[in-house]
Design an enzyme around this catalytic site. Structure first.
Site, PDB file in Angstrom:
ATOM      1  CE  LYS A 157      -0.285   3.161   4.763  1.00 55.29           C
ATOM      2  NZ  LYS A 157      -0.228   3.228   6.210  1.00 55.29           N
ATOM      3  CG  ASN A 180      -1.711   1.214   1.430  1.00 55.41           C
ATOM      4  OD1 ASN A 180      -1.765   2.066   0.546  1.00 55.41           O
ATOM      5  ND2 ASN A 180      -2.361   1.339   2.580  1.00 55.41           N
ATOM      6  CG  HIS A 198      -5.910   1.621   5.125  1.00 50.59           C
ATOM      7  ND1 HIS A 198      -5.524   2.603   5.996  1.00 50.59           N
ATOM      8  CD2 HIS A 198      -4.864   0.756   5.020  1.00 50.59           C
ATOM      9  CE1 HIS A 198      -4.273   2.346   6.393  1.00 50.59           C
ATOM     10  NE2 HIS A 198      -3.858   1.247   5.814  1.00 50.59           N
ATOM     11  CD  GLU A 223      -3.101   5.316   6.858  1.00 53.24           C
ATOM     12  OE1 GLU A 223      -3.035   5.411   5.626  1.00 53.24           O
ATOM     13  OE2 GLU A 223      -2.186   4.808   7.547  1.00 53.24           O
ATOM     14  N   GLY A 259       2.328   2.021  10.735  1.00 48.62           N
ATOM     15  CA  GLY A 259       3.255   3.143  10.602  1.00 48.62           C
ATOM     16  C   GLY A 259       3.972   3.493  11.890  1.00 48.62           C
ATOM     17  CD  GLU A 281      -3.537  -2.835   7.194  1.00 47.17           C
ATOM     18  OE1 GLU A 281      -2.416  -3.043   6.736  1.00 47.17           O
ATOM     19  OE2 GLU A 281      -4.193  -1.803   6.968  1.00 47.17           O
ATOM     20  CB  SER A 334       5.158  -2.090  11.806  1.00 47.92           C
ATOM     21  OG  SER A 334       4.765  -0.749  12.049  1.00 47.92           O
TER      22      SER A 334
HETATM   23  P1  PGA Z   1       2.759   0.069   7.624  1.00 50.51           P
HETATM   24  O1  PGA Z   1       1.311   0.285   6.971  1.00 50.51           O
HETATM   25  O2  PGA Z   1       3.328  -1.190   7.039  1.00 50.51           O
HETATM   26  O3  PGA Z   1       3.544   1.290   7.253  1.00 50.51           O
HETATM   27  O4  PGA Z   1       2.559  -0.049   9.096  1.00 50.51           O
HETATM   28  C1  PGA Z   1       0.448  -0.795   6.753  1.00 50.51           C
HETATM   29  C2  PGA Z   1      -0.862  -0.299   6.176  1.00 50.51           C
HETATM   30  O5  PGA Z   1      -1.324   0.786   6.550  1.00 50.51           O
HETATM   31  O6  PGA Z   1      -1.468  -0.988   5.339  1.00 50.51           O
END
Ligand code: PGA
Length: 252
Positions: A11, A9, A95, A97, A174, A168, A213
């Site tokens: 982003k 992803n 997601h 976010e 993140g 997740e 992560s």
């Molecule tokens: P990350 O993000 O690997 O940077 O923690 C995962 C995601 O948001 O899908």
């Protein structure tokens, strides 16, 4: 045995030049990872150069979000049919976010999933709890609530045959703080159980990815868990070498 899937992803990162280079390097780096499905989800506006860079490779392209509407006066939105037309086969829905910053509710996420599947995309449904919810021992309740409107859909059996779920935990996205393989397995097993209550055969075949992560040094331990069928990767998906190593860790 379920075939593992690793999806990057990206982003809101990159531009035409960097996205094209990243896609080409991922395509080259995963050439020999035959035992795993691989996908990347660039920003919608970078879809065309990325699809072009991935042509002839084993890497699928996906959207990061999709409208719940088929078409119409919805400024700023991307329709599922547009993603298909651009060369996508996957799309992330729900997601954290999108839920946190853009008001995606559990019901809207279910509507997006329906729209994505109807257009022929593989929806990757994201679920997960916040740190506060985990501390209050609400993880399973939150995830059950996120799954509920999807499991209540009239064509759920058909959808389960097509979709993927990504667990997740919001506190691991993140942050550099990964769920332990045991924490991931516990929730993945809970999700599979919830699906099994609806359709046991589909639950056995459904791929449940872990996200939050995922890095080259923790991927193998996460993927070794019986109910972890791959990863949804954010930060580490922006470096072709790291992403490729994660894909290699998932190959079998
Ligand atoms: P990350 O993000 O690997 O940077 O923690 C995962 C995601 O948001 O899908």
């Amino acid at each position: 045995m379920r075939r593992r899937l690793v999806v990057g992803n990206w982003k809101m990162h990159g531009n035409r030049a960097s996205a094209t280079a990243l896609a080409s390097n991922v395509a080259a780096g995963t050439k020999s990872c035959s035992g795993v499905d691989v996908g990347v989800c660039p920003p919608a506006i970078l879809m065309a150069p990325v699809v072009a860079a991935l042509a002839g490779s084993r890497v699928a392209c996906g959207g990061q979000d999709v409208s719940e509407h088929e078409s119409g006066a919805y400024t700023g939105e991307t329709a599922a049919g547009m993603l298909v037309d651009a060369g996508c086969t996957l799309v992330i829905v729900g997601h954290s976010e999108r839920r946190q910053f853009f008001g995606d509710t559990n019901d809207r996420v279910a509507a997006k999933l329906v729209r994505a599947a109807a257009a022929g995309l593989t929806p990757i449904l994201c679920v997960g709890e916040t740190l506060t919810e985990r501390r209050k021992a609400e993880t399973s309740g939150v995830i059950a609530a996120q799954l509920a409107p999807v499991l209540a859909l009239p064509n759920i059996r058909e959808l389960l045959a097509r979709m993927v779920i990504a667990y997740e935990p919001v506190w691991a996205i993140g942050t550099g703080e990964t769920a332990t393989p045991e924490q991931a397995q516990e929730v993945h097993a809970f999700i599979r159980g919830a699906i099994a209550a609806c359709d046991a055969t589909a639950a056995g075949a459904l791929r449940i990815l872990y996200g939050g992560s995922v890095k080259p040094d923790n991927a193998a331990a996460l993927f070794a868990k019986p109910d972890v069928d791959g990863g949804l990767v954010g930060g580490a998906a922006l470096k072709a070498a790291d992403f490729t190593q994660i894909c290699a860790a998932a190959a079998r």
